[in-house]
Scaffold this motif. Structure first.
Motif, PDB file in Angstrom:
ATOM      1  N   LEU A   1       7.396   6.107   1.422  1.00  0.00           N
ATOM      2  CA  LEU A   1       7.151   6.306  -0.005  1.00  0.00           C
ATOM      3  C   LEU A   1       7.448   7.723  -0.475  1.00  0.00           C
ATOM      4  CD1 LEU A   1       3.816   4.302  -0.250  1.00  0.00           C
ATOM      5  CD2 LEU A   1       6.036   3.652  -1.207  1.00  0.00           C
ATOM      6  N   GLU A   2       8.166   8.478   0.311  1.00  0.00           N
ATOM      7  CA  GLU A   2       8.425   9.880  -0.038  1.00  0.00           C
ATOM      8  C   GLU A   2       9.486  10.050  -1.128  1.00  0.00           C
ATOM      9  OE1 GLU A   2       6.439  12.305   1.002  1.00  0.00           O
ATOM     10  OE2 GLU A   2       5.354  10.713   2.018  1.00  0.00           O
ATOM     11  N   THR A   3      10.351   9.062  -1.301  1.00  0.00           N
ATOM     12  CA  THR A   3      11.402   9.165  -2.312  1.00  0.00           C
ATOM     13  C   THR A   3      11.401   7.917  -3.190  1.00  0.00           C
ATOM     14  OG1 THR A   3      13.052   8.133  -0.888  1.00  0.00           O
ATOM     15  CG2 THR A   3      12.885  10.535  -0.783  1.00  0.00           C
ATOM     16  N   ASP A   4      12.035   8.056  -4.383  1.00  0.00           N
ATOM     17  CA  ASP A   4      12.117   6.921  -5.309  1.00  0.00           C
ATOM     18  C   ASP A   4      12.855   5.749  -4.687  1.00  0.00           C
ATOM     19  OD1 ASP A   4      10.892   8.585  -7.112  1.00  0.00           O
ATOM     20  OD2 ASP A   4      12.643   8.853  -8.399  1.00  0.00           O
ATOM     21  N   LYS A   5      13.964   6.051  -4.003  1.00  0.00           N
ATOM     22  CA  LYS A   5      14.781   5.003  -3.398  1.00  0.00           C
ATOM     23  C   LYS A   5      14.310   4.768  -1.966  1.00  0.00           C
ATOM     24  CE  LYS A   5      19.527   3.600  -2.546  1.00  0.00           C
ATOM     25  NZ  LYS A   5      20.937   3.979  -2.655  1.00  0.00           N
ATOM     26  N   ILE A   6      13.980   3.531  -1.687  1.00  0.00           N
ATOM     27  CA  ILE A   6      13.508   3.153  -0.359  1.00  0.00           C
ATOM     28  C   ILE A   6      14.646   2.417   0.332  1.00  0.00           C
ATOM     29  CG2 ILE A   6      11.839   1.753   0.900  1.00  0.00           C
ATOM     30  CD1 ILE A   6      10.006   2.159  -1.609  1.00  0.00           C
ATOM     31  N   VAL A   7      15.016   2.889   1.504  1.00  0.00           N
ATOM     32  CA  VAL A   7      16.076   2.247   2.288  1.00  0.00           C
ATOM     33  C   VAL A   7      15.463   1.839   3.627  1.00  0.00           C
ATOM     34  CG1 VAL A   7      18.355   2.507   3.325  1.00  0.00           C
ATOM     35  CG2 VAL A   7      17.820   3.694   1.187  1.00  0.00           C
ATOM     36  N   LEU A   8      15.559   0.540   3.934  1.00  0.00           N
ATOM     37  CA  LEU A   8      14.920  -0.001   5.131  1.00  0.00           C
ATOM     38  C   LEU A   8      15.926  -0.690   6.037  1.00  0.00           C
ATOM     39  CD1 LEU A   8      11.946  -1.731   3.274  1.00  0.00           C
ATOM     40  CD2 LEU A   8      11.884   0.467   4.453  1.00  0.00           C
ATOM     41  N   ASP A   9      15.805  -0.429   7.332  1.00  0.00           N
ATOM     42  CA  ASP A   9      16.546  -1.239   8.301  1.00  0.00           C
ATOM     43  C   ASP A   9      15.693  -2.474   8.585  1.00  0.00           C
ATOM     44  OD1 ASP A   9      14.474  -0.334   9.933  1.00  0.00           O
ATOM     45  OD2 ASP A   9      15.752   0.913  11.188  1.00  0.00           O
ATOM     46  N   ASN A  10      16.135  -3.330   9.498  1.00  0.00           N
ATOM     47  CA  ASN A  10      15.395  -4.569   9.769  1.00  0.00           C
ATOM     48  C   ASN A  10      13.963  -4.303  10.229  1.00  0.00           C
ATOM     49  OD1 ASN A  10      17.551  -6.158   9.030  1.00  0.00           O
ATOM     50  ND2 ASN A  10      18.332  -6.356  11.115  1.00  0.00           N
ATOM     51  N   GLU A  11      13.794  -3.339  11.129  1.00  0.00           N
ATOM     52  CA  GLU A  11      12.450  -3.025  11.628  1.00  0.00           C
ATOM     53  C   GLU A  11      11.568  -2.470  10.517  1.00  0.00           C
ATOM     54  OE1 GLU A  11      10.180  -0.246  14.941  1.00  0.00           O
ATOM     55  OE2 GLU A  11      12.359  -0.321  14.942  1.00  0.00           O
ATOM     56  N   GLY A  12      12.126  -1.585   9.719  1.00  0.00           N
ATOM     57  CA  GLY A  12      11.364  -1.020   8.601  1.00  0.00           C
ATOM     58  C   GLY A  12      10.969  -2.075   7.587  1.00  0.00           C
ATOM     59  N   ALA A  13      11.882  -3.007   7.318  1.00  0.00           N
ATOM     60  CA  ALA A  13      11.578  -4.093   6.378  1.00  0.00           C
ATOM     61  C   ALA A  13      10.436  -4.962   6.910  1.00  0.00           C
ATOM     62  CB  ALA A  13      12.828  -4.928   6.123  1.00  0.00           C
TER      63      ALA A  13
ATOM     64  N   ALA B   1       6.885  -5.528   5.115  1.00  0.00           N
ATOM     65  CA  ALA B   1       6.397  -6.877   4.799  1.00  0.00           C
ATOM     66  C   ALA B   1       4.984  -7.069   5.340  1.00  0.00           C
ATOM     67  CB  ALA B   1       7.349  -7.934   5.362  1.00  0.00           C
ATOM     68  N   LYS B   2       4.726  -6.585   6.541  1.00  0.00           N
ATOM     69  CA  LYS B   2       3.386  -6.690   7.120  1.00  0.00           C
ATOM     70  C   LYS B   2       2.378  -5.884   6.305  1.00  0.00           C
ATOM     71  CE  LYS B   2       4.847  -7.378  11.913  1.00  0.00           C
ATOM     72  NZ  LYS B   2       4.849  -6.807  13.277  1.00  0.00           N
ATOM     73  N   ALA B   3       2.751  -4.667   5.930  1.00  0.00           N
ATOM     74  CA  ALA B   3       1.838  -3.812   5.168  1.00  0.00           C
ATOM     75  C   ALA B   3       1.516  -4.428   3.805  1.00  0.00           C
ATOM     76  CB  ALA B   3       2.448  -2.417   4.996  1.00  0.00           C
ATOM     77  N   LEU B   4       2.542  -4.905   3.111  1.00  0.00           N
ATOM     78  CA  LEU B   4       2.314  -5.527   1.807  1.00  0.00           C
ATOM     79  C   LEU B   4       1.469  -6.789   1.941  1.00  0.00           C
ATOM     80  CD1 LEU B   4       5.847  -5.048   0.209  1.00  0.00           C
ATOM     81  CD2 LEU B   4       3.726  -3.854  -0.434  1.00  0.00           C
ATOM     82  N   ASN B   5       1.683  -7.545   3.003  1.00  0.00           N
ATOM     83  CA  ASN B   5       0.891  -8.749   3.217  1.00  0.00           C
ATOM     84  C   ASN B   5      -0.581  -8.401   3.411  1.00  0.00           C
ATOM     85  OD1 ASN B   5       0.822 -11.706   3.679  1.00  0.00           O
ATOM     86  ND2 ASN B   5       0.017 -11.046   5.664  1.00  0.00           N
ATOM     87  N   ASP B   6      -0.865  -7.366   4.180  1.00  0.00           N
ATOM     88  CA  ASP B   6      -2.255  -6.972   4.393  1.00  0.00           C
ATOM     89  C   ASP B   6      -2.915  -6.516   3.093  1.00  0.00           C
ATOM     90  OD1 ASP B   6      -2.214  -7.703   7.032  1.00  0.00           O
ATOM     91  OD2 ASP B   6      -1.929  -5.669   7.797  1.00  0.00           O
TER      92      ASP B   6
END
Length: 188
Positions: free
Chosen positions: A105-117, A121-126
């Motif tokens: 969350l350090e920058t406006d644009k979030i770029v995720l690889d598969n592991e980061g995604a 997803a887990k964090a948002l689900n919790d």
């Protein structure tokens, strides 16, 4: 205003405004605080090393119980034994995902690889599980009630505000999962 996650050549990207990032950062921190086990001075170092927690108890906070449910129903002894063997690593995994998402969350644009995604997803689900418990969402009718609140200007009480936060996190998670599916289809 947030833009939905999308799959592209550089990975999965999304855009969040500073206020949205601050909100998520606070939500992630709150869930981490809920999940952090109390430290026991008499903890057996060997048990900690292999992930055992013989002092574990069923959570009394319904939201925490939603994050850490009993794995065995109708048998309290088996449920407690399973909890002793697995809860520590489950908590650590959830905390790790929440911290990883928070770092993104350090920058406006979030770029995720598969592991980061996957971690996001887990964090948002919790976060959604905790909010759903706080909003007493049990069925489709309860979910409809929560989705009726659409305008931040209408949030004049705690439930309305939590409903809007729940809707935002749900939308964000849905867009992330959709982007992950597109990314998987492209990889075939």
């Amino acid at each position: 205003m947030a833009r939905a996650f999308s799959a592209g050549r550089k990975g999965i990207t999304g855009h969040l405004e500073p206020a949205e990032r601050d909100l998520l950062r606070k939500l992630f921190a709150d869930i981490i605080t809920m999940l952090e086990p109390s430290t026991a001075a008499s903890e057996d170092p060997l048990a900690a090393l292999i992930g055992l927690d013989m002092d574990v108890r069923v959570p009394t906070d319904p939201a925490l119980l939603r994050l850490l449910p009993d794995a065995v129903r109708d048998d309290a002894d088996s449920a407690l034994e399973f909890r002793q063997l697995t809860e520590r690593s489950l908590r650590e995994g959830k905390i790790g995902a929440l911290r990883a998402a928070s770092l993104g969350l350090e920058t406006d644009k979030i770029v995720l690889d598969n592991e980061g995604a996957t971690l996001w997803a887990k964090a948002l689900n919790d976060v959604r599980l905790v909010l759903a418990e706080r909003l007493d969402i049990r069925d489709e009718e309860d979910a409809e009630r929560v989705h009726e609140v659409q305008d931040w200007g209408e949030a004049d009480d705690v439930e309305s505000y939590l409903s809007l936060v729940y809707n935002f996190v749900s939308w964000l998670q849905e867009s992330l999962v959709q982007a992950m599916l597109v990314s998987l289809q492209r990889a075939k």
